[in-house]
Motif scaffolding. Structure first.
Motif, PDB file in Angstrom:
ATOM      1  N   ALA A 143     -41.208 -51.393  20.212  1.00  0.00           N
ATOM      2  CA  ALA A 143     -40.958 -50.431  21.284  1.00  0.00           C
ATOM      3  C   ALA A 143     -41.694 -50.856  22.547  1.00  0.00           C
ATOM      4  O   ALA A 143     -41.148 -50.754  23.662  1.00  0.00           O
ATOM      5  CB  ALA A 143     -41.395 -49.041  20.847  1.00  0.00           C
ATOM      6  N   ASP A 144     -42.948 -51.342  22.404  1.00  0.00           N
ATOM      7  CA  ASP A 144     -43.696 -51.829  23.573  1.00  0.00           C
ATOM      8  C   ASP A 144     -42.977 -53.007  24.210  1.00  0.00           C
ATOM      9  O   ASP A 144     -42.887 -53.118  25.449  1.00  0.00           O
ATOM     10  CB  ASP A 144     -45.113 -52.237  23.168  1.00  0.00           C
ATOM     11  CG  ASP A 144     -46.016 -51.039  22.864  1.00  0.00           C
ATOM     12  OD1 ASP A 144     -45.620 -49.908  23.218  1.00  0.00           O
ATOM     13  OD2 ASP A 144     -47.100 -51.245  22.261  1.00  0.00           O
ATOM     14  N   ALA A 145     -42.463 -53.912  23.356  1.00  0.00           N
ATOM     15  CA  ALA A 145     -41.747 -55.082  23.872  1.00  0.00           C
ATOM     16  C   ALA A 145     -40.472 -54.643  24.581  1.00  0.00           C
ATOM     17  O   ALA A 145     -40.147 -55.159  25.678  1.00  0.00           O
ATOM     18  CB  ALA A 145     -41.421 -56.046  22.734  1.00  0.00           C
ATOM     19  N   LEU A 146     -39.752 -53.697  24.002  1.00  0.00           N
ATOM     20  CA  LEU A 146     -38.528 -53.211  24.650  1.00  0.00           C
ATOM     21  C   LEU A 146     -38.849 -52.483  25.940  1.00  0.00           C
ATOM     22  O   LEU A 146     -38.116 -52.598  26.937  1.00  0.00           O
ATOM     23  CB  LEU A 146     -37.760 -52.297  23.696  1.00  0.00           C
ATOM     24  CG  LEU A 146     -37.050 -52.975  22.529  1.00  0.00           C
ATOM     25  CD1 LEU A 146     -36.440 -51.930  21.607  1.00  0.00           C
ATOM     26  CD2 LEU A 146     -35.976 -53.933  23.022  1.00  0.00           C
ATOM     27  N   GLU A 147     -39.930 -51.724  25.949  1.00  0.00           N
ATOM     28  CA  GLU A 147     -40.339 -51.023  27.172  1.00  0.00           C
ATOM     29  C   GLU A 147     -40.708 -52.007  28.268  1.00  0.00           C
ATOM     30  O   GLU A 147     -40.345 -51.823  29.438  1.00  0.00           O
ATOM     31  CB  GLU A 147     -41.524 -50.108  26.840  1.00  0.00           C
ATOM     32  CG  GLU A 147     -41.820 -49.094  27.922  1.00  0.00           C
ATOM     33  CD  GLU A 147     -42.940 -48.158  27.498  1.00  0.00           C
ATOM     34  OE1 GLU A 147     -43.917 -48.078  28.262  1.00  0.00           O
ATOM     35  OE2 GLU A 147     -42.830 -47.542  26.433  1.00  0.00           O
ATOM     36  N   ALA A 148     -41.395 -53.076  27.864  1.00  0.00           N
ATOM     37  CA  ALA A 148     -41.751 -54.103  28.857  1.00  0.00           C
ATOM     38  C   ALA A 148     -40.492 -54.776  29.377  1.00  0.00           C
ATOM     39  O   ALA A 148     -40.373 -55.066  30.583  1.00  0.00           O
ATOM     40  CB  ALA A 148     -42.697 -55.124  28.230  1.00  0.00           C
ATOM     41  N   GLU A 149     -39.527 -54.995  28.497  1.00  0.00           N
ATOM     42  CA  GLU A 149     -38.269 -55.625  28.911  1.00  0.00           C
ATOM     43  C   GLU A 149     -37.499 -54.708  29.853  1.00  0.00           C
ATOM     44  O   GLU A 149     -36.956 -55.156  30.874  1.00  0.00           O
ATOM     45  CB  GLU A 149     -37.428 -55.924  27.667  1.00  0.00           C
ATOM     46  CG  GLU A 149     -36.172 -56.701  27.942  1.00  0.00           C
ATOM     47  CD  GLU A 149     -35.397 -56.988  26.670  1.00  0.00           C
ATOM     48  OE1 GLU A 149     -34.165 -57.001  26.747  1.00  0.00           O
ATOM     49  OE2 GLU A 149     -36.015 -57.176  25.598  1.00  0.00           O
TER      50      GLU A 149
END
Length: 160
Positions: A143-149
């Motif tokens: 989720a953090d990676a998707l949020e950063a993306e």
């Protein structure tokens, strides 16, 4: 005592016509451990013969030696019956102790099995919690990676 009164501990021989003659089977029945029915029947006979002997003692007789033999025979039967009842009581006491021991062992085994089952269930629950925690951590990282993306895409969209 044995020299002065030989045979004192043996049942006297009774005349065939003796009223307590049918109790001769009592000694044999009491000595045979497998003859439960025979012992019961002989004990019933003993009960009635004791009652008859009490009546005969109250009635005068010319032949006192027969009465003496009958009384001695009844006393010997009572002695044997006392030994039989004592051994039966001791046997029941041993059975009770054995049953109590077995019951305590079963209770301890049940308690131990319950504790083992509880420990296994607790361990299984701990492993499931750890697995779920690891999966939750992996999902949080994704989720953090998707949020950063998504943030990166917003910045690119804002520039464009």
């Amino acid at each position: 005592f044995d020299r002065r009164y030989p045979g004192w501990d043996e049942a006297p021989s009774l005349a065939v016509s003796s009223p307590v003659g049918r109790l001769r089977s009592l000694s044999a029945a009491m000595n045979d451990a497998d003859a439960g029915f025979a012992v019961e029947e002989a004990l019933r006979d003993l009960s009635s013969e004791v009652n008859h002997a009490q009546i005969r003692i109250m009635c005068p007789r010319e032949e006192s030696s027969g009465l003496q033999d009958e009384c001695n025979f009844l006393l010997r039967c009572l002695d044997q019956m006392g030994h039989l009842l004592l051994s039966e009581c001791e046997g029941r006491r041993r059975e009770q102790k054995s049953a109590a021991t077995r019951l305590a062992e079963v209770e301890e085994a049940r308690r131990s099995a319950l504790q083992d089952a509880a420990a296994a269930a607790k361990e299984e629950a701990r492993l499931q919690v750890e697995e779920l925690a690891a999966e939750a951590e992996a999902q949080r990282l994704r989720a953090d990676a998707l949020e950063a993306e998504v943030e990166g895409l917003r910045v690119d969209e804002a520039k464009a």
